[in-house]
Design an enzyme around this catalytic site. Structure first.
Site, PDB file in Angstrom:
ATOM      1  N   LYS B  81       0.857  -1.187   0.000  1.00 36.03           N
ATOM      2  CA  LYS B  81       0.000   0.000   0.000  1.00 36.03           C
ATOM      3  C   LYS B  81       0.892   1.234   0.000  1.00 36.03           C
ATOM      4  CE  LYS B  81      -3.848   1.930   2.745  1.00 36.03           C
ATOM      5  NZ  LYS B  81      -4.663   1.740   3.981  1.00 36.03           N
ATOM      6  N   SER B 156      -9.734   1.498   3.085  1.00 36.66           N
ATOM      7  CA  SER B 156      -8.901   2.312   2.238  1.00 36.66           C
ATOM      8  C   SER B 156      -7.863   1.527   1.444  1.00 36.66           C
ATOM      9  CB  SER B 156      -8.174   3.364   3.077  1.00 36.66           C
ATOM     10  OG  SER B 156      -7.265   2.758   3.965  1.00 36.66           O
ATOM     11  N   SER B 180      -9.808  -0.954   7.177  1.00 37.21           N
ATOM     12  CA  SER B 180      -9.217  -0.711   5.859  1.00 37.21           C
ATOM     13  C   SER B 180      -8.477  -1.897   5.262  1.00 37.21           C
ATOM     14  CB  SER B 180      -8.258   0.482   5.923  1.00 37.21           C
ATOM     15  OG  SER B 180      -8.977   1.683   5.959  1.00 37.21           O
TER      16      SER B 180
END
Lengths: 124, 489
Positions: B81, B156, B180
């Site tokens: 990420k 997210s 997330s």
């Protein structure tokens, strides 16, 4: 699973409906948030459209937060972390630090191993 | 060749490397090719330094040639990420504020992976600064759900989930502040885990809400998630909230009959209205499967559940308003070119650099911390957080694991909730309590709804009981067999 269980949403939906009815009133008295003051605290410049939009949205969100005021928290300790965390100490030992070049590699403006910033002291 | 590779798991690929059936460079190239073929549709990758990936794979091949392979992760392509620091790589947080930022250091979790020979591949899309539940808050691009390209992948960590589901990397790392990792794992039909707060160092994770943030794995099987968790977990003196604890070999200790004789708590509050009926039916079916394996199922109550959203959005935004004060236009971020003076530089740089949701949350956080409102909002939320923690403590006195849906619905359509922030916040309804309590939570696939989209089962464990949590998930996975189904792209 019983059918009559009170779920997470119904209270929200009810409040949402109530809020929607109240929204005109909230708008009339400019809502709860003094958006200019809070934007100044946050150091973010907002244009007029953002101010209007955020004011309405944040009033709605804060209205939803009101359900916390119904909870009895008498004598309850606040949690700042999931677990009790006390001061964590380490020995004062010298270790290699990041080089100046690395520390400044993302600086938007630099000269002589320093970051250039706008003047902060007036000439007068 | 590559078609057979990109949906294989860590241990199988590792064995292929051991047996010299493939080189690490060939493996890395296969994933680069796969990414180039499908990512124009999926949009999971913000960037990928392919030569760095191939360099890392070359190092693996040298170790294999020397008989010094470092373990199962050596040579395995792992996506990151775009919130995790690796020296020399971009780290944008999907924000214009950090569009050109390059990390000057490597975070501890990533260092741990490097020391095991993992091959980093790609910087994966996310909601800006990890604020969002759909990946639509990225300043740069939309990511699409590999099961239905018109739908969001969740957020997210939506890029991390979509990349794994689409076979663009073997596994990946994300971060989970309110769901997330688990919510996008659920919506993309893969396994995702948020470890206990303190198990994985946060050093080198760009901070959103420091008392809630935790790094964790995405994978297409429980075993792979266990291997990747072992690769990142461990005490770190650079994170003062890191906890010293014994870390077993999670993958080696997985047991397919671990559910026998265990007590599963099913909290009634997570199955009420608002949970899609198909999601509820599939989760109940999964719990029934666990019961057939010899577990006892008991209904429990977590009475403060419906307070989680206000508590979370007060605490998380308050911490964010403080953490994101560092993005000031001075030292390493976007700097406005139209500022009049140094104070104006802060205002304009932040106005230009941050997106709408980030501004909204910083302003909300500044408000709940401001003079006159602190006690009513922030302090009160911290007290209710204590009550939420106690709910779980009490429940775990009598049960071994808690099972719930991960997300109240399957993946929604792109654009469906972007104009209504409160509706978007409710996507996290089943996951945020776990962050507030600091507990480990895992999502794994438990079937498909009639719209063809995957549904996730959330398992919540006791603090630092990752081994048992992974084992229960493994037992369900082995019995139900939902993991390993892949979308066609």
């Amino acid at each position: 699973m019983g059918e009559a269980v009170r779920g997470i949403m119904p209270r929200f939906l009810l409040e949402r409906a109530r809020l929607f009815c109240d929204l005109s009133g909230l708008m009339a008295n400019k809502g709860q948030i003094d958006i200019d003051y809070v934007a100044r605290l946050a150091r973010i410049e907002l244009d007029d459209a953002e101010k209007a939009r955020f004011s309405a949205q944040l009033d709605q969100i804060l209205g939803y937060f009101q359900k916390l005021s119904e909870v009895d928290v008498e004598g309850v300790e606040p949690s700042s972390h999931a677990y009790a965390v006390y001061n964590v100490w380490r020995g004062d030992e010298a270790t290699p630090a990041m080089s100046v070049e690395d520390a400044l590699m993302n600086a938007p403006a630099k000269r002589d191993n320093q970051i250039i910033v706008p003047k902060v002291v007036d000439d007068a | 060749m590559s078609e057979e590779l990109y949906f294989k798991g860590v241990s199988e690929l590792s064995q292929m490397l051991d047996r010299r059936e493939i080189s690490a460079v060939e493996l890395a190239q296969a994933f680069i090719d796969r990414k180039n073929a499908v990512d124009p549709k999926v949009g999971a990758f913000l960037s990928a330094d392919e030569s760095d990936t191939l360099d890392r794979a070359t190092q693996t091949d040298k170790r294999i040639a020397a008989g010094e392979k470092l373990g199962m992760l050596d040579g395995i392509p792992v996506g990151l990420k775009d919130v995790l620091a690796v020296r020399g790589q971009k780290l944008t947080c999907a924000s214009k504020m950090l569009e050109n930022y390059v990390s000057p250091y490597t975070g501890t979790a990533m260092k741990n992976l490097e020391s095991r020979g993992a091959v980093f591949f790609g910087r994966l899309n996310m909601d800006e600064y990890a604020m969002g539940s759909s990946c639509e808050n990225s300043a740069f691009q939309k990511t699409r759900n590999p099961w239905n390209l018109e739908c969001i992948p969740g957020g997210s960590s939506g890029g991390s989930a979509a990349a794994v589901a689409a076979g663009e990397c073997v596994c990946s790392l994300g971060s989970d502040t309110g769901g997330s990792i688990r919510q996008p794992a659920s919506l993309c039909g893969i396994v995702g885990m948020k470890p206990t707060y303190g198990l994985v160092s946060r050093y080198g994770l760009a901070a959103f809400a420091s008392s809630l943030d935790q790094i964790g794995p995405f994978a297409r099987s429980v075993k792979d998630a266990a291997i990747l968790l072992n690769g990142v977990a461990g005490y770190d003196r650079l994170d003062s909230t890191s906890v010293k604890c014994d870390i077993p070999d999670y993958a080696a200790n997985l047991s397919a009959d671990s559910l026998k004789g265990k007590k599963i708590g099913v909290p009634k509050e997570y199955f009420g209205e608002g949970i899609d009926s198909e999601v509820r039916a599939l989760v109940e079916k999964a719990i029934a499967n666990c019961k057939e394996q010899g577990a006892e199922v008991v209904e429990i109550s977590l009475p403060h559940t419906d307070l989680a959203i206000p508590v979370y959005y007060i605490i998380a935004t308050a911490e964010a308003s403080s953490n994101l004060a560092r993005y000031d236009g001075i030292r390493y971020t976007h700097r406005s070119k139209s500022a009049k003076d140094v104070v104006d530089l802060y205002f304009k740089s932040r106005a230009e650099g941050f997106g709408e949701e980030v501004k909204r949350r910083i302003i909300l956080g500044s408000y709940v911390l401001s003079s006159g409102y602190y006690d009513a909002y922030y302090l009160r939320a911290q007290k209710v957080r204590t009550l939420i923690r106690r709910d779980f403590e009490k429940a775990f006195e009598s049960v071994d694991v808690i099972m719930t849906p991960t997300s109240p619905t399957t993946a929604f359509k792109i654009g469906e909730k972007t104009s209504d922030p409160l509706a978007m916040y409710l996507s996290d309804i089943c996951t945020i309590n776990v962050n507030l309590a600091g507990l480990p939570g895992l999502s794994l696939p438990c079937g498909f709804a009639s719209n063809g989209l995957p549904v996730g089962l959330q398992m919540i464990g006791k603090a630092f009981d990752e081994q048992n949590l992974l084992s229960y998930a493994y037992a369900y996975e082995q019995s139900a067999g939902w993991s390993g189904r892949n979308p066609s792209l």
